[in-house]
Design a protein around this motif. Structure first.
Motif, PDB file in Angstrom:
ATOM      1  N   ALA A  44       0.826  -1.215   0.000  1.00 33.13           N
ATOM      2  CA  ALA A  44       0.000   0.000   0.000  1.00 33.13           C
ATOM      3  C   ALA A  44       0.860   1.265   0.000  1.00 33.13           C
ATOM      4  CB  ALA A  44      -0.939   0.002   1.201  1.00 33.13           C
ATOM      5  N   ARG A  45       1.977   1.235   0.711  1.00 36.95           N
ATOM      6  CA  ARG A  45       2.853   2.412   0.776  1.00 36.95           C
ATOM      7  C   ARG A  45       3.730   2.571  -0.459  1.00 36.95           C
ATOM      8  NH1 ARG A  45       6.093   2.005   5.924  1.00 36.95           N
ATOM      9  NH2 ARG A  45       7.131   3.818   5.065  1.00 36.95           N
ATOM     10  N   PHE A  46       4.037   1.456  -1.110  1.00 35.34           N
ATOM     11  CA  PHE A  46       4.898   1.472  -2.291  1.00 35.34           C
ATOM     12  C   PHE A  46       4.227   0.652  -3.389  1.00 35.34           C
ATOM     13  CE2 PHE A  46       7.494   1.785   1.508  1.00 35.34           C
ATOM     14  CZ  PHE A  46       8.191   2.953   1.266  1.00 35.34           C
ATOM     15  N   PRO A  47       3.209   1.222  -4.042  1.00 32.28           N
ATOM     16  CA  PRO A  47       2.442   0.456  -5.037  1.00 32.28           C
ATOM     17  C   PRO A  47       3.336  -0.035  -6.179  1.00 32.28           C
ATOM     18  CG  PRO A  47       1.416   2.586  -4.588  1.00 32.28           C
ATOM     19  CD  PRO A  47       2.735   2.592  -3.909  1.00 32.28           C
ATOM     20  N   HIS A  48       3.196  -1.316  -6.466  1.00 31.54           N
ATOM     21  CA  HIS A  48       4.011  -1.929  -7.504  1.00 31.54           C
ATOM     22  C   HIS A  48       3.357  -3.233  -7.942  1.00 31.54           C
ATOM     23  CE1 HIS A  48       5.246  -3.947  -3.802  1.00 31.54           C
ATOM     24  NE2 HIS A  48       5.623  -4.968  -4.558  1.00 31.54           N
ATOM     25  N   ARG A  49       3.853  -3.748  -9.055  1.00 28.09           N
ATOM     26  CA  ARG A  49       3.391  -5.043  -9.570  1.00 28.09           C
ATOM     27  C   ARG A  49       4.604  -5.929  -9.764  1.00 28.09           C
ATOM     28  NH1 ARG A  49       2.666  -6.748 -14.899  1.00 28.09           N
ATOM     29  NH2 ARG A  49       3.042  -4.623 -15.603  1.00 28.09           N
ATOM     30  N   VAL A  50       4.551  -7.121  -9.188  1.00 22.24           N
ATOM     31  CA  VAL A  50       5.640  -8.080  -9.349  1.00 22.24           C
ATOM     32  C   VAL A  50       5.426  -8.804 -10.677  1.00 22.24           C
ATOM     33  CG1 VAL A  50       6.779 -10.113  -8.418  1.00 22.24           C
ATOM     34  CG2 VAL A  50       5.906  -8.348  -6.865  1.00 22.24           C
ATOM     35  N   ILE A  51       6.313  -8.546 -11.606  1.00 20.88           N
ATOM     36  CA  ILE A  51       6.247  -9.209 -12.912  1.00 20.88           C
ATOM     37  C   ILE A  51       6.862 -10.595 -12.813  1.00 20.88           C
ATOM     38  CG2 ILE A  51       7.062  -9.107 -15.307  1.00 20.88           C
ATOM     39  CD1 ILE A  51       6.862  -6.018 -15.022  1.00 20.88           C
ATOM     40  N   ALA A  52       7.994 -10.690 -12.129  1.00 18.42           N
ATOM     41  CA  ALA A  52       8.664 -11.971 -11.927  1.00 18.42           C
ATOM     42  C   ALA A  52       9.490 -11.880 -10.658  1.00 18.42           C
ATOM     43  CB  ALA A  52       9.562 -12.303 -13.111  1.00 18.42           C
ATOM     44  N   ALA A  53       9.599 -13.001  -9.957  1.00 18.08           N
ATOM     45  CA  ALA A  53      10.424 -13.039  -8.748  1.00 18.08           C
ATOM     46  C   ALA A  53      10.838 -14.474  -8.475  1.00 18.08           C
ATOM     47  CB  ALA A  53       9.679 -12.470  -7.552  1.00 18.08           C
ATOM     48  N   VAL A  54      11.993 -14.597  -7.858  1.00 18.88           N
ATOM     49  CA  VAL A  54      12.464 -15.886  -7.373  1.00 18.88           C
ATOM     50  C   VAL A  54      13.179 -15.639  -6.053  1.00 18.88           C
ATOM     51  CG1 VAL A  54      14.690 -15.857  -8.616  1.00 18.88           C
ATOM     52  CG2 VAL A  54      13.661 -18.038  -7.969  1.00 18.88           C
ATOM     53  N   VAL A  55      12.880 -16.496  -5.089  1.00 19.88           N
ATOM     54  CA  VAL A  55      13.543 -16.422  -3.790  1.00 19.88           C
ATOM     55  C   VAL A  55      14.452 -17.632  -3.682  1.00 19.88           C
ATOM     56  CG1 VAL A  55      13.234 -16.405  -1.291  1.00 19.88           C
ATOM     57  CG2 VAL A  55      11.571 -15.238  -2.769  1.00 19.88           C
ATOM     58  N   LEU A  56      15.733 -17.369  -3.491  1.00 16.05           N
ATOM     59  CA  LEU A  56      16.727 -18.408  -3.303  1.00 16.05           C
ATOM     60  C   LEU A  56      17.165 -18.378  -1.844  1.00 16.05           C
ATOM     61  CD1 LEU A  56      17.206 -17.116  -6.398  1.00 16.05           C
ATOM     62  CD2 LEU A  56      18.467 -19.241  -6.463  1.00 16.05           C
ATOM     63  N   PRO A  57      17.982 -19.320  -1.400  1.00 14.70           N
ATOM     64  CA  PRO A  57      18.337 -19.355   0.021  1.00 14.70           C
ATOM     65  C   PRO A  57      18.946 -18.052   0.547  1.00 14.70           C
ATOM     66  CG  PRO A  57      18.917 -21.421  -1.009  1.00 14.70           C
ATOM     67  CD  PRO A  57      18.492 -20.491  -2.114  1.00 14.70           C
ATOM     68  N   ASP A  58      19.822 -17.418  -0.226  1.00 11.36           N
ATOM     69  CA  ASP A  58      20.575 -16.266   0.275  1.00 11.36           C
ATOM     70  C   ASP A  58      20.340 -14.963  -0.485  1.00 11.36           C
ATOM     71  OD1 ASP A  58      21.777 -17.148  -2.049  1.00 11.36           O
ATOM     72  OD2 ASP A  58      23.777 -16.581  -1.394  1.00 11.36           O
ATOM     73  N   HIS A  59      19.509 -14.997  -1.514  1.00 14.15           N
ATOM     74  CA  HIS A  59      19.219 -13.773  -2.258  1.00 14.15           C
ATOM     75  C   HIS A  59      17.917 -13.942  -3.025  1.00 14.15           C
ATOM     76  CE1 HIS A  59      21.220 -16.087  -5.468  1.00 14.15           C
ATOM     77  NE2 HIS A  59      20.733 -15.238  -6.352  1.00 14.15           N
ATOM     78  N   LEU A  60      17.433 -12.831  -3.548  1.00 15.74           N
ATOM     79  CA  LEU A  60      16.250 -12.892  -4.390  1.00 15.74           C
ATOM     80  C   LEU A  60      16.441 -11.971  -5.585  1.00 15.74           C
ATOM     81  CD1 LEU A  60      14.216 -10.185  -4.068  1.00 15.74           C
ATOM     82  CD2 LEU A  60      13.968 -11.157  -1.808  1.00 15.74           C
ATOM     83  N   HIS A  61      15.739 -12.302  -6.638  1.00 17.65           N
ATOM     84  CA  HIS A  61      15.688 -11.468  -7.838  1.00 17.65           C
ATOM     85  C   HIS A  61      14.226 -11.130  -8.081  1.00 17.65           C
ATOM     86  CE1 HIS A  61      19.823 -12.292  -8.991  1.00 17.65           C
ATOM     87  NE2 HIS A  61      19.593 -13.583  -8.858  1.00 17.65           N
ATOM     88  N   ALA A  62      13.984  -9.933  -8.578  1.00 18.25           N
ATOM     89  CA  ALA A  62      12.610  -9.541  -8.885  1.00 18.25           C
ATOM     90  C   ALA A  62      12.605  -8.557 -10.038  1.00 18.25           C
ATOM     91  CB  ALA A  62      11.944  -8.922  -7.669  1.00 18.25           C
ATOM     92  N   VAL A  63      11.592  -8.660 -10.862  1.00 20.98           N
ATOM     93  CA  VAL A  63      11.298  -7.656 -11.878  1.00 20.98           C
ATOM     94  C   VAL A  63       9.999  -7.014 -11.418  1.00 20.98           C
ATOM     95  CG1 VAL A  63      10.766  -7.187 -14.291  1.00 20.98           C
ATOM     96  CG2 VAL A  63      12.432  -8.977 -13.708  1.00 20.98           C
ATOM     97  N   ILE A  64      10.073  -5.717 -11.156  1.00 16.47           N
ATOM     98  CA  ILE A  64       8.948  -5.001 -10.560  1.00 16.47           C
ATOM     99  C   ILE A  64       8.618  -3.772 -11.394  1.00 16.47           C
ATOM    100  CG2 ILE A  64       8.255  -3.609  -8.562  1.00 16.47           C
ATOM    101  CD1 ILE A  64       9.855  -5.517  -6.828  1.00 16.47           C
ATOM    102  N   ALA A  65       7.321  -3.578 -11.630  1.00 13.33           N
ATOM    103  CA  ALA A  65       6.825  -2.353 -12.267  1.00 13.33           C
ATOM    104  C   ALA A  65       6.258  -1.474 -11.164  1.00 13.33           C
ATOM    105  CB  ALA A  65       5.754  -2.679 -13.302  1.00 13.33           C
ATOM    106  N   MET A  66       6.825  -0.305 -11.005  1.00 10.06           N
ATOM    107  CA  MET A  66       6.326   0.634 -10.005  1.00 10.06           C
ATOM    108  C   MET A  66       5.046   1.275 -10.533  1.00 10.06           C
ATOM    109  SD  MET A  66       8.486   0.255  -7.562  1.00 10.06           S
ATOM    110  CE  MET A  66       7.969   1.575  -6.464  1.00 10.06           C
ATOM    111  N   ALA A  67       4.188   1.716  -9.622  1.00  6.30           N
ATOM    112  CA  ALA A  67       2.964   2.409 -10.020  1.00  6.30           C
ATOM    113  C   ALA A  67       3.327   3.673 -10.786  1.00  6.30           C
ATOM    114  CB  ALA A  67       2.126   2.753  -8.789  1.00  6.30           C
ATOM    115  N   GLU A  68       2.427   4.134 -11.631  1.00  9.66           N
ATOM    116  CA  GLU A  68       2.682   5.275 -12.519  1.00  9.66           C
ATOM    117  C   GLU A  68       3.157   6.526 -11.796  1.00  9.66           C
ATOM    118  OE1 GLU A  68       2.855   5.517 -15.837  1.00  9.66           O
ATOM    119  OE2 GLU A  68       2.577   3.354 -15.845  1.00  9.66           O
TER     120      GLU A  68
END
Length: 165
Positions: A44-68
């Motif tokens: 709610a405070r940081f509107p965004h859409r997660v396009i893709a994400a993966v959580v690994l044991p020690d790190h994560l990657h994400a592709v995020i589109a921020m709200a307009e």
């Protein structure tokens, strides 16, 4: 001290890598529920859409589109890290590296390449042999939505994932 400048584009789409201090840790997959809770709380405070994400044991990657109307992705990651840390180490030191890495997505080809990178990352790290075998990934959403076959990512001839954009 040199100040790092981030590319902030309202409504922009970004690729992120966020890492724990201890690269041998499995904290993120052991506490996946807490990570998801922290992520939901900040939406709610940081509107965004997660396009893709993966959580690994020690790190994560994400592709995020921020709200307009926003580009405060540093705030998003700061609050996500704080929320997760409160849940898993309430009196301890933050498990996160202080910074994160981001890349501004430039076009559809760049987007498809980064979504594919996110989804194939568990294979790249030797955690599984097939993309479909890693449970902590939006890859499974892509399969459910018919954007990619369940056997995608099983060999050297991997096609680009469709992004649905």
């Amino acid at each position: 001290m040199v100040r790092y400048r981030r590319n902030r584009v309202p409504g922009g789409t970004y690729f992120f890598t966020v890492t724990l201090r201890d690269r041998r840790s499995d904290l993120l997959v052991r506490h996946l529920a807490e990570l998801k809770t922290a992520w939901r709380r900040i939406h709610a405070r940081f509107p965004h859409r997660v396009i893709a994400a993966v959580v690994l044991p020690d790190h994560l990657h994400a592709v995020i589109a921020m709200a307009e109307d926003t580009c405060d992705y540093p705030g998003l990651w700061r609050e996500l890290k704080k929320g997760f840390t409160r849940e898993v180490a309430p009196h301890g030191r933050s498990p996160w590296q202080s910074r994160f890495w981001e890349h501004t997505i430039g076009n559809e080809r760049d987007l498809a390449a980064h979504v594919a990178y996110v989804h194939v990352n568990p294979v790249k790290h030797g955690l599984v042999e097939r993309v479909a075998d890693w449970p902590h990934s939006t890859f499974h959403r892509y399969v459910r939505e018919g954007l990619v076959a369940a056997d995608w990512g099983g060999g050297p001839d991997m096609p680009a994932l469709q992004t649905g954009e």
